[in-house]
Motif scaffolding. Structure first.
Motif, PDB file in Angstrom:
ATOM      1  N   VAL A  69      -2.873  -5.704  -2.000  1.00  0.00           N
ATOM      2  CA  VAL A  69      -2.676  -5.162  -0.649  1.00  0.00           C
ATOM      3  C   VAL A  69      -1.716  -6.080   0.103  1.00  0.00           C
ATOM      4  N   LYS A  70      -0.511  -5.593   0.323  1.00  0.00           N
ATOM      5  CA  LYS A  70       0.534  -6.391   0.964  1.00  0.00           C
ATOM      6  C   LYS A  70       0.759  -6.005   2.418  1.00  0.00           C
ATOM      7  N   LYS A  71       0.119  -4.906   2.858  1.00  0.00           N
ATOM      8  CA  LYS A  71       0.403  -4.412   4.196  1.00  0.00           C
ATOM      9  C   LYS A  71      -0.700  -3.447   4.618  1.00  0.00           C
ATOM     10  N   ILE A  72      -1.061  -3.484   5.890  1.00  0.00           N
ATOM     11  CA  ILE A  72      -2.038  -2.570   6.462  1.00  0.00           C
ATOM     12  C   ILE A  72      -1.278  -1.477   7.216  1.00  0.00           C
ATOM     13  N   ASP A  73      -1.592  -0.210   6.928  1.00  0.00           N
ATOM     14  CA  ASP A  73      -0.924   0.888   7.631  1.00  0.00           C
ATOM     15  C   ASP A  73      -1.492   1.082   9.034  1.00  0.00           C
ATOM     16  N   PHE A 105      -9.897  -0.064   8.052  1.00  0.00           N
ATOM     17  CA  PHE A 105      -8.515  -0.359   7.673  1.00  0.00           C
ATOM     18  C   PHE A 105      -8.002   0.773   6.786  1.00  0.00           C
ATOM     19  N   PHE A 106      -6.732   1.150   6.989  1.00  0.00           N
ATOM     20  CA  PHE A 106      -6.129   2.226   6.225  1.00  0.00           C
ATOM     21  C   PHE A 106      -4.934   1.674   5.455  1.00  0.00           C
ATOM     22  N   ARG A 166      -3.589   5.818   0.827  1.00  0.00           N
ATOM     23  CA  ARG A 166      -4.581   6.898   0.858  1.00  0.00           C
ATOM     24  C   ARG A 166      -6.018   6.381   0.834  1.00  0.00           C
ATOM     25  N   GLU A 167      -6.196   5.076   1.053  1.00  0.00           N
ATOM     26  CA  GLU A 167      -7.529   4.494   0.965  1.00  0.00           C
ATOM     27  C   GLU A 167      -7.982   3.926   2.308  1.00  0.00           C
ATOM     28  N   ILE A 168      -9.296   3.878   2.475  1.00  0.00           N
ATOM     29  CA  ILE A 168      -9.896   3.316   3.675  1.00  0.00           C
ATOM     30  C   ILE A 168     -10.826   2.170   3.268  1.00  0.00           C
ATOM     31  N   VAL A 178      -2.562   7.783   7.275  1.00  0.00           N
ATOM     32  CA  VAL A 178      -2.609   7.331   8.666  1.00  0.00           C
ATOM     33  C   VAL A 178      -1.483   6.319   8.897  1.00  0.00           C
ATOM     34  N   ASP A 179      -0.650   6.573   9.913  1.00  0.00           N
ATOM     35  CA  ASP A 179       0.361   5.602  10.351  1.00  0.00           C
ATOM     36  C   ASP A 179      -0.198   4.686  11.445  1.00  0.00           C
TER      37      ASP A 179
END
Length: 491
Positions: free
Chosen positions: A399-403, A416-417, A420-422, A450-451
């Motif tokens: 995981v390199k970034k949180i949307d 956290f999104f 396509r995962e939560i 989710v953006d």
């Protein structure tokens, strides 16, 4: 547009050698139907009729086309629907007819101008804006280096080549298919959609050998946007199967160079002038050194337009009694009391932070994410000891970034999104729940990507693209659909 409008796709394919393939002695009707569809789409201009029953007299046209397909992929040319052939047919691949050597679209469409404009409509969250800009410019430059076209980036309006990152069905009758499979597609030159290039946002875009290399895929797609079809030469950029190669100093391969120059000609070099070729009759007097040209002032980047119907948020969160919406290094603040909408540059308030991918408020602090690290802020101050890495929350290295992120007050949990995962986080125990991640569509029915997300007056607001869903999280149901710009007090 003139000529046939064709779109191109390029996909990841694992290429293997299929030796000693086992013939399928009695192909099922389903297998025959799939083979017919494959051969009709990729190896025939008029379609291939597969037999309804396996009779020798009805297999001639089918077998001839099947042999062409086997020869193209270096398989044993048997004309039989064997297991190796079926395996190749089942692999994801490019959606345009295969060709030999370089080839062009029917009617040879081309840009009838010397300057072709392009615009990056939106950006993938996998890379920074600067990285995307650089990869796109570099991919176009390999063509402008060899043909007499110049590519000019414009910040707004309609360009010749409109570039965007989208997922699923995105309005051009060529829906993307999720992770892997189709990576991107582009239209041939012309009016309207001509030249437009779309990248599948469900892929992981990189500048390395991992994931999908944006430069290589873009360079292939821009070949289609120039009017190039596919090549059978395996070392060609326009070969229909995606493979990674080192991009340092990348030059357009010879097959592609010949193909694109056949459309546009060769980029001329500046011929020597008479002054440089004739020998002087006498030693000239030295000329004074010219004054250096002043450095050009770069055009300022346009400010985000809060009233645009295409407004996409980078992030959103409540802070105190206001709502903050982040976009391209800026944020808009909407106060609960009527003060209108105020806009500021992020670094004018928090100098350490240049871009916000996600943010959420918890108690008296706000957690702000940028790339693989985060800060905690209170008011206008970044707390000491930050930034810190994402792994502190319990995220794995992939995981390199949180949307997007939000603290949900009814369950007192943080969500956290990521694609396509939560993920669900316990703030009190400072650890991630072990049963996560889960698919967003399972945990939050009706939501898939989710953006940005924020909580307001008991509802969660999920933004993806320019559209927003007002959501009752306790009942897991959609209340209504909005536009992001509905929050911006526009007429």
């Amino acid at each position: 547009m003139e000529g046939a409008l064709a779109f191109q796709t390029v996909m990841i394919v694992v290429v293997a050698a299929f030796c000693g393939a086992v013939p399928i002695t009695s192909p099922s009707q389903e297998e025959l139907a799939k083979a017919q569809e494959y051969l009709s789409q990729f190896f025939s201009d008029v379609g291939v009729t597969a037999p309804k029953t396996v009779r020798r007299s009805s297999l001639d046209s089918f077998d001839d086309t099947l042999r062409r397909m086997q020869e193209f992929f270096g398989l044993d040319v048997t004309g039989h629907l064997d297991s190796g052939t079926m395996k190749v047919m089942s692999q994801p691949r490019c959606g345009f007819t295969d060709a030999a050597r370089y080839s062009h679209f029917a009617g040879q469409p081309k840009w009838e101008k010397s300057v072709v404009t392009y615009r990056i409509v939106n950006y993938t969250p996998d890379l920074s804006h600067e990285e995307v800009d650089s990869a796109i410019a570099k991919a176009l430059k390999i063509y402008s280096d060899v043909i007499p076209l110049t590519f000019k980036k414009i910040p707004s309006g309609t360009a010749d080549i409109m570039i965007s990152f989208k997922s699923g069905d995105h309005g051009d009758f060529a829906a993307f298919d999720g992770v892997s499979g189709v990576l991107a597609h582009a239209f041939s030159p012309g009016e309207g959609h001509g030249g437009d290039t779309h990248f599948d946002e469900d892929e992981t875009w990189t500048l390395t050998s991992a994931g999908s290399n944006l430069f290589l895929v873009a360079a292939h797609e821009f070949g289609h946007a120039m009017g190039m079809a596919h090549s059978q030469v395996e070392t060609a950029l326009m070969y229909p199967l995606y493979t990674y190669e080192n991009t340092d100093g990348y030059k357009l391969p010879d097959d592609d160079k010949q193909g694109v120059q056949a459309i546009y000609g060769i980029r001329p070099t500046t011929p020597p002038t008479e002054e440089t070729t004739l020998q002087p009759t006498k030693r000239p007097e030295p000329k004074p050194e010219p004054e250096p040209d002043p450095e050009p002032t770069p055009d300022p980047e346009p400010l985000p337009d809060r009233c645009s119907r295409d407004l996409v948020f980078d992030a959103a969160t409540s802070i105190g009694r206001g709502l903050y919406f982040f976009k391209d290094g800026y944020f808009w603040k909407k106060s609960s009391s009527w003060d209108g909408i105020t806009m500021k540059q992020i670094q004018s308030v928090w100098p350490e932070i240049s871009h916000v991918d996600a943010a959420y408020e918890y108690k008296n602090t706000v957690v702000v994410f940028e790339g693989d690290h985060y800060w905690r802020i209170s008011g206008n101050a970044v707390l000491a000891g930050y930034p810190k890495p994402l792994r502190d929350f319990g995220f794995p290295p992939c995981v390199k970034k949180i949307d997007a992120a939000v603290h949900e007050p009814f369950t007192d949990k943080t969500l956290f999104f990521v694609k396509r995962e939560i993920w669900r986080y316990n703030e009190r125990r400072e650890r991630m729940y072990s049963s996560y991640p889960r698919y967003i569509k399972v945990e939050v029915p009706g939501i898939t990507r989710v953006d940005a997300v924020f909580e307001n007056e008991g509802y969660l607001y999920f933004s993806y693209g320019s559209t927003q869903i007002e959501y009752d999280y306790t009942r897991r149901r959609t209340i209504r659909t909005l536009s992001n710009s509905d929050w911006m007090d526009c007429e």
